[in-house]
Design a protein around this motif. Structure first.
Motif, PDB file in Angstrom:
ATOM      1  N   GLY A  47       4.473  -8.446 -15.232  1.00  9.74           N
ATOM      2  CA  GLY A  47       3.496  -8.817 -14.086  1.00  9.74           C
ATOM      3  C   GLY A  47       3.372  -7.330 -12.673  1.00  9.74           C
ATOM      4  O   GLY A  47       3.962  -6.255 -13.427  1.00  9.74           O
ATOM      5  N   LEU A  48       2.639  -7.769 -11.093  1.00 13.86           N
ATOM      6  CA  LEU A  48       2.372  -6.766 -10.737  1.00 13.86           C
ATOM      7  C   LEU A  48       3.889  -6.291 -10.410  1.00 13.86           C
ATOM      8  O   LEU A  48       4.826  -7.200 -10.038  1.00 13.86           O
ATOM      9  CB  LEU A  48       1.333  -6.937  -9.635  1.00 13.86           C
ATOM     10  CG  LEU A  48       0.080  -7.212  -9.831  1.00 13.86           C
ATOM     11  CD1 LEU A  48      -0.415  -7.677  -8.748  1.00 13.86           C
ATOM     12  CD2 LEU A  48      -0.408  -6.051 -10.542  1.00 13.86           C
ATOM     13  N   ILE A  49       4.342  -4.839  -9.713  1.00 16.21           N
ATOM     14  CA  ILE A  49       5.159  -4.149  -8.944  1.00 16.21           C
ATOM     15  C   ILE A  49       4.926  -3.954  -7.692  1.00 16.21           C
ATOM     16  O   ILE A  49       4.485  -3.594  -7.698  1.00 16.21           O
ATOM     17  CB  ILE A  49       5.426  -3.087  -9.865  1.00 16.21           C
ATOM     18  CG1 ILE A  49       6.185  -3.841 -11.498  1.00 16.21           C
ATOM     19  CG2 ILE A  49       6.666  -2.765  -8.941  1.00 16.21           C
ATOM     20  CD1 ILE A  49       6.562  -2.120 -11.573  1.00 16.21           C
ATOM     21  N   VAL A  50       5.465  -5.474  -6.863  1.00 22.13           N
ATOM     22  CA  VAL A  50       4.874  -5.345  -5.995  1.00 22.13           C
ATOM     23  C   VAL A  50       6.333  -4.643  -4.767  1.00 22.13           C
ATOM     24  O   VAL A  50       7.560  -4.871  -5.668  1.00 22.13           O
ATOM     25  CB  VAL A  50       4.828  -7.089  -5.288  1.00 22.13           C
ATOM     26  CG1 VAL A  50       3.718  -6.872  -5.971  1.00 22.13           C
ATOM     27  CG2 VAL A  50       5.798  -7.784  -5.105  1.00 22.13           C
ATOM     28  N   GLY A  51       5.668  -4.654  -3.850  1.00 24.86           N
ATOM     29  CA  GLY A  51       6.862  -4.192  -2.334  1.00 24.86           C
ATOM     30  C   GLY A  51       6.979  -2.525  -1.747  1.00 24.86           C
ATOM     31  O   GLY A  51       5.513  -2.036  -2.060  1.00 24.86           O
ATOM     32  N   LYS A  52       6.955  -3.222  -0.851  1.00 23.55           N
ATOM     33  CA  LYS A  52       7.003  -1.233   0.027  1.00 23.55           C
ATOM     34  C   LYS A  52       8.502  -0.661   0.505  1.00 23.55           C
ATOM     35  O   LYS A  52       8.959  -0.986   0.422  1.00 23.55           O
ATOM     36  CB  LYS A  52       6.747  -2.141   0.973  1.00 23.55           C
ATOM     37  CG  LYS A  52       6.350  -1.149   2.649  1.00 23.55           C
ATOM     38  CD  LYS A  52       5.264  -1.986   3.924  1.00 23.55           C
ATOM     39  CE  LYS A  52       4.549  -3.247   4.051  1.00 23.55           C
ATOM     40  NZ  LYS A  52       3.481  -1.566   3.791  1.00 23.55           N
ATOM     41  N   MET A  53       8.233   0.876  -0.189  1.00 18.12           N
ATOM     42  CA  MET A  53       9.125   1.682   0.692  1.00 18.12           C
ATOM     43  C   MET A  53       9.483   1.634   2.190  1.00 18.12           C
ATOM     44  O   MET A  53       8.394   1.843   2.745  1.00 18.12           O
ATOM     45  CB  MET A  53       8.612   2.707   0.434  1.00 18.12           C
ATOM     46  CG  MET A  53       8.283   3.186  -1.154  1.00 18.12           C
ATOM     47  SD  MET A  53       8.801   2.852  -2.456  1.00 18.12           S
ATOM     48  CE  MET A  53       8.077   1.022  -3.796  1.00 18.12           C
ATOM     49  N   ASP A  61      13.147   2.516  -7.404  1.00 14.58           N
ATOM     50  CA  ASP A  61      12.282   1.881  -8.051  1.00 14.58           C
ATOM     51  C   ASP A  61      10.769   2.184  -8.313  1.00 14.58           C
ATOM     52  O   ASP A  61       9.674   1.387  -8.623  1.00 14.58           O
ATOM     53  CB  ASP A  61      12.410   0.079  -7.032  1.00 14.58           C
ATOM     54  CG  ASP A  61      13.754  -0.163  -7.601  1.00 14.58           C
ATOM     55  OD1 ASP A  61      14.655  -0.209  -8.432  1.00 14.58           O
ATOM     56  OD2 ASP A  61      14.022  -1.404  -6.873  1.00 14.58           O
ATOM     57  N   GLY A  62      10.161   3.083  -6.555  1.00 11.21           N
ATOM     58  CA  GLY A  62       8.688   3.501  -6.988  1.00 11.21           C
ATOM     59  C   GLY A  62       8.837   4.394  -7.565  1.00 11.21           C
ATOM     60  O   GLY A  62       7.107   3.889  -8.080  1.00 11.21           O
ATOM     61  N   VAL A  98       1.260   5.395  -2.200  1.00  5.81           N
ATOM     62  CA  VAL A  98       2.763   4.157  -2.156  1.00  5.81           C
ATOM     63  C   VAL A  98       3.049   4.154  -1.042  1.00  5.81           C
ATOM     64  O   VAL A  98       2.241   4.162   0.246  1.00  5.81           O
ATOM     65  CB  VAL A  98       3.928   5.705  -1.361  1.00  5.81           C
ATOM     66  CG1 VAL A  98       5.116   5.416  -2.076  1.00  5.81           C
ATOM     67  CG2 VAL A  98       3.506   6.854  -3.117  1.00  5.81           C
ATOM     68  N   ASN A  99       3.119   2.379  -1.391  1.00  2.00           N
ATOM     69  CA  ASN A  99       2.809   1.527  -0.352  1.00  2.00           C
ATOM     70  C   ASN A  99       4.104   1.703   0.831  1.00  2.00           C
ATOM     71  O   ASN A  99       5.840   1.350  -0.297  1.00  2.00           O
ATOM     72  CB  ASN A  99       3.755   0.198  -0.865  1.00  2.00           C
ATOM     73  CG  ASN A  99       3.069  -0.590   0.246  1.00  2.00           C
ATOM     74  OD1 ASN A  99       2.791  -0.852   1.082  1.00  2.00           O
ATOM     75  ND2 ASN A  99       2.018  -1.885  -0.949  1.00  2.00           N
ATOM     76  N   SER A 100       4.165   1.871   2.099  1.00  3.76           N
ATOM     77  CA  SER A 100       5.726   2.498   2.628  1.00  3.76           C
ATOM     78  C   SER A 100       5.371   2.197   4.147  1.00  3.76           C
ATOM     79  O   SER A 100       4.396   2.078   4.564  1.00  3.76           O
ATOM     80  CB  SER A 100       5.943   3.932   1.811  1.00  3.76           C
ATOM     81  OG  SER A 100       5.057   5.025   2.516  1.00  3.76           O
ATOM     82  N   THR A 101       6.610   2.186   4.632  1.00  5.85           N
ATOM     83  CA  THR A 101       6.998   1.671   6.230  1.00  5.85           C
ATOM     84  C   THR A 101       5.835   3.193   6.641  1.00  5.85           C
ATOM     85  O   THR A 101       5.337   4.366   6.657  1.00  5.85           O
ATOM     86  CB  THR A 101       7.815   1.687   6.537  1.00  5.85           C
ATOM     87  OG1 THR A 101       8.668   2.892   6.268  1.00  5.85           O
ATOM     88  CG2 THR A 101       8.205   0.040   5.749  1.00  5.85           C
ATOM     89  N   ALA A 102       5.691   2.830   7.619  1.00  9.03           N
ATOM     90  CA  ALA A 102       5.681   4.455   8.869  1.00  9.03           C
ATOM     91  C   ALA A 102       6.049   5.264   9.420  1.00  9.03           C
ATOM     92  O   ALA A 102       6.591   6.305   9.055  1.00  9.03           O
ATOM     93  CB  ALA A 102       5.253   4.244  10.080  1.00  9.03           C
ATOM     94  N   GLY A 141      -0.723  -6.040  -2.740  1.00  2.78           N
ATOM     95  CA  GLY A 141       0.485  -5.870  -2.759  1.00  2.78           C
ATOM     96  C   GLY A 141       1.561  -4.633  -3.330  1.00  2.78           C
ATOM     97  O   GLY A 141       2.300  -4.714  -3.259  1.00  2.78           O
ATOM     98  N   VAL A 142       0.744  -4.004  -4.402  1.00  2.70           N
ATOM     99  CA  VAL A 142       1.446  -3.068  -4.973  1.00  2.70           C
ATOM    100  C   VAL A 142       2.275  -1.983  -4.926  1.00  2.70           C
ATOM    101  O   VAL A 142       1.854  -1.737  -3.438  1.00  2.70           O
ATOM    102  CB  VAL A 142       0.915  -2.734  -6.625  1.00  2.70           C
ATOM    103  CG1 VAL A 142      -0.517  -3.844  -7.414  1.00  2.70           C
ATOM    104  CG2 VAL A 142      -0.373  -1.846  -5.856  1.00  2.70           C
ATOM    105  N   ALA A 143       3.134  -1.672  -5.301  1.00  2.88           N
ATOM    106  CA  ALA A 143       4.173  -0.332  -4.492  1.00  2.88           C
ATOM    107  C   ALA A 143       3.749   0.653  -4.386  1.00  2.88           C
ATOM    108  O   ALA A 143       3.441   2.000  -3.976  1.00  2.88           O
ATOM    109  CB  ALA A 143       5.595   0.031  -5.556  1.00  2.88           C
ATOM    110  N   VAL A 144       2.546   0.981  -6.076  1.00  3.70           N
ATOM    111  CA  VAL A 144       2.476   2.052  -5.894  1.00  3.70           C
ATOM    112  C   VAL A 144       1.174   2.388  -6.572  1.00  3.70           C
ATOM    113  O   VAL A 144       0.583   1.684  -7.901  1.00  3.70           O
ATOM    114  CB  VAL A 144       3.021   2.755  -6.883  1.00  3.70           C
ATOM    115  CG1 VAL A 144       2.368   4.329  -7.144  1.00  3.70           C
ATOM    116  CG2 VAL A 144       4.879   3.472  -6.525  1.00  3.70           C
ATOM    117  N   GLU A 145      -0.268   2.800  -6.592  1.00  2.00           N
ATOM    118  CA  GLU A 145      -1.571   3.559  -7.135  1.00  2.00           C
ATOM    119  C   GLU A 145      -1.244   4.889  -7.257  1.00  2.00           C
ATOM    120  O   GLU A 145      -1.331   5.792  -6.394  1.00  2.00           O
ATOM    121  CB  GLU A 145      -1.773   2.537  -6.674  1.00  2.00           C
ATOM    122  CG  GLU A 145      -3.828   3.082  -7.208  1.00  2.00           C
ATOM    123  CD  GLU A 145      -5.072   1.608  -5.926  1.00  2.00           C
ATOM    124  OE1 GLU A 145      -6.149   2.508  -6.868  1.00  2.00           O
ATOM    125  OE2 GLU A 145      -4.456   1.593  -5.594  1.00  2.00           O
TER     126      GLU A 145
END
Length: 153
Positions: A47-53, A61-62, A98-102, A141-145
């Protein structure tokens, strides 16, 4: 099996069927010998690989999620080439989101997961320009696109 798919097989990768679009768009558009592939999200066998760097996901993992995006990109290119990946001339550009924090600053290392894989799988044809961009959130909410531009014959 062509040269690119033979190399992929050596790397233990079999291209899946090209993923269907998740919304109102087409997976790729061809203009002349250029193929623009829509963003491919990090979706594995489970399934989807979700998360925030910088929060609940490591750079490593990213990078693994980015590699999965690259495999999906190549599956779309193969579809655009009528099933013959050897029609690929070169990868022109990848843009990684990349889904990531500020305060997270390792987006290039995450997108390297895609770039390194593309380079290993395609050799000189895989040398590309690139952007690695932080995103406050990504679809589902995926980690990367990652999206890409490719030249085919």
């Amino acid at each position: 099996m062509g040269k690119f798919e033979s190399k992929l097989a050596e790397l233990g990768v079999t291209l899946p069927d090209a993923p269907a679009p998740a919304a109102n768009y087409v997976p790729y558009v061809q203009v002349g010998d250029i193929v623009y592939v829509s963003g491919q999200i990090s979706k594995g066998d489970d399934g989807l690989i979700v998360g925030k760097m910088g929060d609940d996901m490591s750079t490593e993992d990213g990078a693994a999620a980015a590699k999965i995006c690259a495999i999906a990109l190549l599956a779309q290119v193969k579809a655009a080439c009528g099933g013959d990946l050897d029609r690929l001339v070169r990868v022109i550009k990848l843009t990684g989101f990349v889904n990531s924090t500020a305060d997270y600053g390792e987006q290039p290392a995450v997108v390297n997961g895609a770039s390194d894989f593309i380079g290993e799988a395609l050799g000189d044809a895989g040398k590309h320009s690139r952007s690695a961009v932080s995103a406050a959130s990504l679809p589902f909410g995926v980690a990367v696109e990652i999206e890409g531009i490719f030249q085919i014959k």
